[in-house]
Design a protein around this motif. Structure first.
Motif, PDB file in Angstrom:
ATOM      1  N   ALA A  20       0.812  -1.223   0.000  1.00 37.93           N
ATOM      2  CA  ALA A  20       0.000   0.000   0.000  1.00 37.93           C
ATOM      3  C   ALA A  20       0.838   1.261   0.000  1.00 37.93           C
ATOM      4  O   ALA A  20       0.351   2.325  -0.408  1.00 37.93           O
ATOM      5  CB  ALA A  20      -0.937  -0.002   1.211  1.00 37.93           C
ATOM      6  N   VAL A  21       2.092   1.168   0.456  1.00 37.47           N
ATOM      7  CA  VAL A  21       2.938   2.364   0.532  1.00 37.47           C
ATOM      8  C   VAL A  21       4.115   2.280  -0.437  1.00 37.47           C
ATOM      9  O   VAL A  21       5.131   2.960  -0.260  1.00 37.47           O
ATOM     10  CB  VAL A  21       3.440   2.601   1.974  1.00 37.47           C
ATOM     11  CG1 VAL A  21       2.274   2.983   2.877  1.00 37.47           C
ATOM     12  CG2 VAL A  21       4.165   1.371   2.534  1.00 37.47           C
ATOM     13  N   SER A  22       3.979   1.473  -1.472  1.00 35.76           N
ATOM     14  CA  SER A  22       5.020   1.406  -2.496  1.00 35.76           C
ATOM     15  C   SER A  22       4.987   2.668  -3.351  1.00 35.76           C
ATOM     16  O   SER A  22       3.946   3.313  -3.517  1.00 35.76           O
ATOM     17  CB  SER A  22       4.811   0.175  -3.383  1.00 35.76           C
ATOM     18  OG  SER A  22       3.632   0.316  -4.151  1.00 35.76           O
ATOM     19  N   ALA A  23       6.138   3.004  -3.931  1.00 33.32           N
ATOM     20  CA  ALA A  23       6.210   4.193  -4.784  1.00 33.32           C
ATOM     21  C   ALA A  23       5.300   4.061  -5.989  1.00 33.32           C
ATOM     22  O   ALA A  23       4.631   5.035  -6.378  1.00 33.32           O
ATOM     23  CB  ALA A  23       7.659   4.399  -5.236  1.00 33.32           C
ATOM     24  N   GLU A  24       5.250   2.891  -6.586  1.00 34.39           N
ATOM     25  CA  GLU A  24       4.431   2.693  -7.782  1.00 34.39           C
ATOM     26  C   GLU A  24       2.958   2.961  -7.499  1.00 34.39           C
ATOM     27  O   GLU A  24       2.239   3.495  -8.343  1.00 34.39           O
ATOM     28  CB  GLU A  24       4.617   1.268  -8.312  1.00 34.39           C
ATOM     29  CG  GLU A  24       3.819   0.965  -9.565  1.00 34.39           C
ATOM     30  CD  GLU A  24       4.145   1.879 -10.733  1.00 34.39           C
ATOM     31  OE1 GLU A  24       3.206   2.245 -11.470  1.00 34.39           O
ATOM     32  OE2 GLU A  24       5.325   2.259 -10.914  1.00 34.39           O
ATOM     33  N   LYS A  25       2.507   2.638  -6.307  1.00 31.96           N
ATOM     34  CA  LYS A  25       1.104   2.852  -5.965  1.00 31.96           C
ATOM     35  C   LYS A  25       0.817   4.299  -5.572  1.00 31.96           C
ATOM     36  O   LYS A  25      -0.233   4.846  -5.920  1.00 31.96           O
ATOM     37  CB  LYS A  25       0.692   1.916  -4.818  1.00 31.96           C
ATOM     38  CG  LYS A  25      -0.776   2.047  -4.429  1.00 31.96           C
ATOM     39  CD  LYS A  25      -1.180   1.002  -3.414  1.00 31.96           C
ATOM     40  CE  LYS A  25      -2.638   1.137  -3.021  1.00 31.96           C
ATOM     41  NZ  LYS A  25      -3.552   0.918  -4.168  1.00 31.96           N
ATOM     42  N   CYS A  26       1.753   4.919  -4.862  1.00 32.64           N
ATOM     43  CA  CYS A  26       1.466   6.209  -4.228  1.00 32.64           C
ATOM     44  C   CYS A  26       1.956   7.436  -4.986  1.00 32.64           C
ATOM     45  O   CYS A  26       1.383   8.511  -4.832  1.00 32.64           O
ATOM     46  CB  CYS A  26       2.083   6.230  -2.827  1.00 32.64           C
ATOM     47  SG  CYS A  26       1.472   4.946  -1.734  1.00 32.64           S
ATOM     48  N   LEU A  27       3.025   7.297  -5.777  1.00 37.89           N
ATOM     49  CA  LEU A  27       3.673   8.488  -6.313  1.00 37.89           C
ATOM     50  C   LEU A  27       3.037   9.093  -7.558  1.00 37.89           C
ATOM     51  O   LEU A  27       2.954  10.327  -7.669  1.00 37.89           O
ATOM     52  CB  LEU A  27       5.153   8.182  -6.571  1.00 37.89           C
ATOM     53  CG  LEU A  27       6.060   9.354  -6.925  1.00 37.89           C
ATOM     54  CD1 LEU A  27       7.467   9.117  -6.393  1.00 37.89           C
ATOM     55  CD2 LEU A  27       6.126   9.604  -8.420  1.00 37.89           C
ATOM     56  N   ILE A 252       3.270  14.685   1.250  1.00 40.66           N
ATOM     57  CA  ILE A 252       3.538  13.386   1.851  1.00 40.66           C
ATOM     58  C   ILE A 252       2.648  12.372   1.145  1.00 40.66           C
ATOM     59  O   ILE A 252       1.420  12.433   1.241  1.00 40.66           O
ATOM     60  CB  ILE A 252       3.287  13.401   3.363  1.00 40.66           C
ATOM     61  CG1 ILE A 252       4.247  14.384   4.041  1.00 40.66           C
ATOM     62  CG2 ILE A 252       3.450  12.006   3.946  1.00 40.66           C
ATOM     63  CD1 ILE A 252       4.065  14.509   5.532  1.00 40.66           C
ATOM     64  N   ILE A 253       3.268  11.444   0.428  1.00 43.93           N
ATOM     65  CA  ILE A 253       2.509  10.553  -0.459  1.00 43.93           C
ATOM     66  C   ILE A 253       2.203   9.205   0.178  1.00 43.93           C
ATOM     67  O   ILE A 253       1.306   8.483  -0.304  1.00 43.93           O
ATOM     68  CB  ILE A 253       3.253  10.341  -1.793  1.00 43.93           C
ATOM     69  CG1 ILE A 253       4.569   9.580  -1.580  1.00 43.93           C
ATOM     70  CG2 ILE A 253       3.506  11.690  -2.474  1.00 43.93           C
ATOM     71  CD1 ILE A 253       5.248   9.173  -2.870  1.00 43.93           C
ATOM     72  N   ALA A 254       2.905   8.831   1.241  1.00 48.39           N
ATOM     73  CA  ALA A 254       2.651   7.547   1.897  1.00 48.39           C
ATOM     74  C   ALA A 254       3.020   7.661   3.368  1.00 48.39           C
ATOM     75  O   ALA A 254       4.014   8.298   3.721  1.00 48.39           O
ATOM     76  CB  ALA A 254       3.464   6.434   1.239  1.00 48.39           C
ATOM     77  N   ASN A 412       9.345   2.813   3.054  1.00 48.27           N
ATOM     78  CA  ASN A 412       9.679   2.897   4.477  1.00 48.27           C
ATOM     79  C   ASN A 412       8.700   3.805   5.205  1.00 48.27           C
ATOM     80  O   ASN A 412       8.804   5.027   5.112  1.00 48.27           O
ATOM     81  CB  ASN A 412      11.103   3.426   4.665  1.00 48.27           C
ATOM     82  CG  ASN A 412      11.510   3.510   6.122  1.00 48.27           C
ATOM     83  OD1 ASN A 412      10.947   2.832   6.969  1.00 48.27           O
ATOM     84  ND2 ASN A 412      12.488   4.346   6.422  1.00 48.27           N
ATOM     85  N   VAL A 413       7.751   3.196   5.927  1.00 44.85           N
ATOM     86  CA  VAL A 413       6.893   3.970   6.822  1.00 44.85           C
ATOM     87  C   VAL A 413       7.043   3.463   8.262  1.00 44.85           C
ATOM     88  O   VAL A 413       6.151   3.582   9.085  1.00 44.85           O
ATOM     89  CB  VAL A 413       5.413   3.948   6.371  1.00 44.85           C
ATOM     90  CG1 VAL A 413       5.251   4.664   5.045  1.00 44.85           C
ATOM     91  CG2 VAL A 413       4.869   2.525   6.294  1.00 44.85           C
ATOM     92  N   ASN A 414       8.203   2.865   8.517  1.00 43.88           N
ATOM     93  CA  ASN A 414       8.627   2.426   9.836  1.00 43.88           C
ATOM     94  C   ASN A 414       7.937   1.180  10.365  1.00 43.88           C
ATOM     95  O   ASN A 414       7.529   0.313   9.612  1.00 43.88           O
ATOM     96  CB  ASN A 414       8.581   3.568  10.844  1.00 43.88           C
ATOM     97  CG  ASN A 414       9.996   4.033  11.146  1.00 43.88           C
ATOM     98  OD1 ASN A 414      10.893   3.226  11.337  1.00 43.88           O
ATOM     99  ND2 ASN A 414      10.202   5.328  11.171  1.00 43.88           N
ATOM    100  N   ASP A 415       7.806   1.090  11.691  1.00 42.85           N
ATOM    101  CA  ASP A 415       7.390  -0.161  12.317  1.00 42.85           C
ATOM    102  C   ASP A 415       5.978  -0.576  11.922  1.00 42.85           C
ATOM    103  O   ASP A 415       5.075   0.263  11.804  1.00 42.85           O
ATOM    104  CB  ASP A 415       7.426  -0.022  13.847  1.00 42.85           C
ATOM    105  CG  ASP A 415       8.794   0.315  14.387  1.00 42.85           C
ATOM    106  OD1 ASP A 415       9.791   0.043  13.697  1.00 42.85           O
ATOM    107  OD2 ASP A 415       8.859   0.849  15.505  1.00 42.85           O
TER     108      ASP A 415
END
Length: 422
Positions: A20-27, A252-254, A412-415
């Protein structure tokens, strides 16, 4: 619905979160129109920077060129944007050289030019350009000390900004008079854009005095030249309201919330209720593990505050104050604390991973816990409490065969933490 394999179920939630927070999906939705007359220069830093650059190339309608720096092993082949790999979390000469080249790349631009800056977590270490009079070795030493101190990411990045020639808005000012658009994948609790990768293109309202106070708080010794740098005005960063940022914008995209929402949706589609505690939990990993264990036991024993079966999700960035000499990142430490508290209580399973695929500086994303872990650990003469004292979560879960090794996810959206209570 019955869950035949809790491990596979929890892994599927982690994968849904990362996807869900991949660049391809969000950018792509945030890309601007190419400039009519000027050039487009792409710069960037972070664990997701190469994947972000690749996505830009796939979707960009005009000409472009540029340079991004990412962590070793996190690169993606690009055709027009150069990708350099460097060290994280402790910077190295490759990161210093990449930062200097990025700064050179944005010199001499015009008002017709566009700078597209791609930022994700990890950029602070990767953009390692010390301020004048400060050496890379000195920054490395302070960085190592901060990593072991238990300092929060906002505190670490405050110090980094004031010892840098490129972070804390300085890169943004170097792009003048070009238009600057910064696209960011957030790895910080609260999603404060000025903290992500130490905000190289954004104004910064922290001060040199703040940085000194943080170093004193954690009893981190600094050489005289750094003390003088912080005590003078030479280390100050540009502040909010500075008119030089007038042609800048950021998006902020993700975020961690996006990842948690995706995991919760995945669980619900599989018939399991999902509850998100928070996307911004901070604190000592072992303390957060205790709190999550107490909550899971309350659900298991009394169906409070949630009826079982259910999953409990949380994100953010915990810290580890290193006391021993074991191996393990904050997610392994969290799970080790959880394991020591649950002690094999039936019906409780858990997974904790970093969304970048790397737990601290190890080769695993995190680990998996199940009720049978307790008996298997006893058979191997492993004590979770003793190993927690030695900060050896990696050793514990490695011996059990329960490390999760995903490889770099290039975001990278952390833990990411999830507990299943059946």
């Amino acid at each position: 619905m019955p869950i035949s394999s809790p491990r596979e179920f929890l892994n599927s939630l982690y994968q849904a979160a990362v996807d869900a927070v991949s660049a391809e999906k969000c950018l792509p939705a945030f890309l601007p129109e190419p400039p009519r007359h000027g050039r487009t220069i792409v710069i960037g830093a972070g664990k997701g920077a190469a994947a972000m650059a690749h996505t830009v190339e796939q979707h960009w309608k005009g000409e472009l060129s540029g340079l991004v720096v990412t962590r070793y092993g996190h690169g993606v082949a690009c055709k027009k944007i150069e990708v350099i790999e460097a060290a994280h979390p402790v910077p190295d000469i490759a990161g210093q050289q990449a930062a200097a080249r990025i700064l050179d790349l944005v010199q001499g631009l015009t008002k017709d030019d566009l700078v597209l800056c791609l930022i994700s977590g990890g950029g602070s270490a990767l953009l390692a350009l010390p301020a004048e009079g400060i050496t890379l070795e000195q920054k490395q030493a302070i960085n190592k000390a901060l990593l072991k101190s238990g300092a929060a990411i906002s505190e670490m990045n405050c110090v980094r900004k004031h010892l840098s020639a490129i972070k804390g808005g300085r890169l943004g000012l170097a792009c003048a008079p070009a238009r600057v658009i910064t696209l960011m994948i957030s790895d910080v609790p609260g999603d404060d854009a000025s903290i992500i990768a130490s905000g190289p293109t954004l104004p910064d309202d922290t001060t040199c005095a703040d940085a000194l106070a943080i170093l004193q708080k954690y009893a981190i010794a600094i050489p005289d030249n750094i003390a003088a740098h912080l005590q003078s005005r030479h280390g100050e960063t540009p502040k909010s309201g500075d008119p030089r940022f007038a042609r800048h914008e950021h998006h902020i995209i993700a975020t961690a919330q996006h990842a948690l929402d995706a995991a919760a949706y995945q669980a619900r589609t599989m018939g399991v209720a999902a509850h998100i505690l928070s996307d911004g939990i901070e604190g000592e990993a072992r303390d957060i593990g205790l709190m999550h264990a107490a909550l899971a036991l309350q659900v298991a024993r009394k169906s409070q505050p949630f009826p079982k079966p259910c999953v409990i999700l949380s994100g953010g960035e915990t810290t580890v104050t290193v006391r021993g000499n074991g191996r393990g990142g904050r997610n392994a430490e969290f799970l080790l604390s959880l394991a020591a508290t649950l002690n094999g209580h039936p019906g409780i399973y858990a997974l904790a991973c970093d969304t970048d695929g790397i737990d601290g500086s190890e080769d695993n994303a995190g680990a998996y816990y199940e009720p049978a872990s307790a008996q298997r650990a006893i058979a191997l003469n492993l004590s979770p409490k003793h190993m927690l004292e030695n900060n050896d979560g990696y050793g514990y879960f490695s011996a059990l065969g329960d490390l999760i090794v995903s490889g770099p996810t290039r975001t990278n959206v952390n833990d990411f933490r999830v507990i299943l209570v059946l």
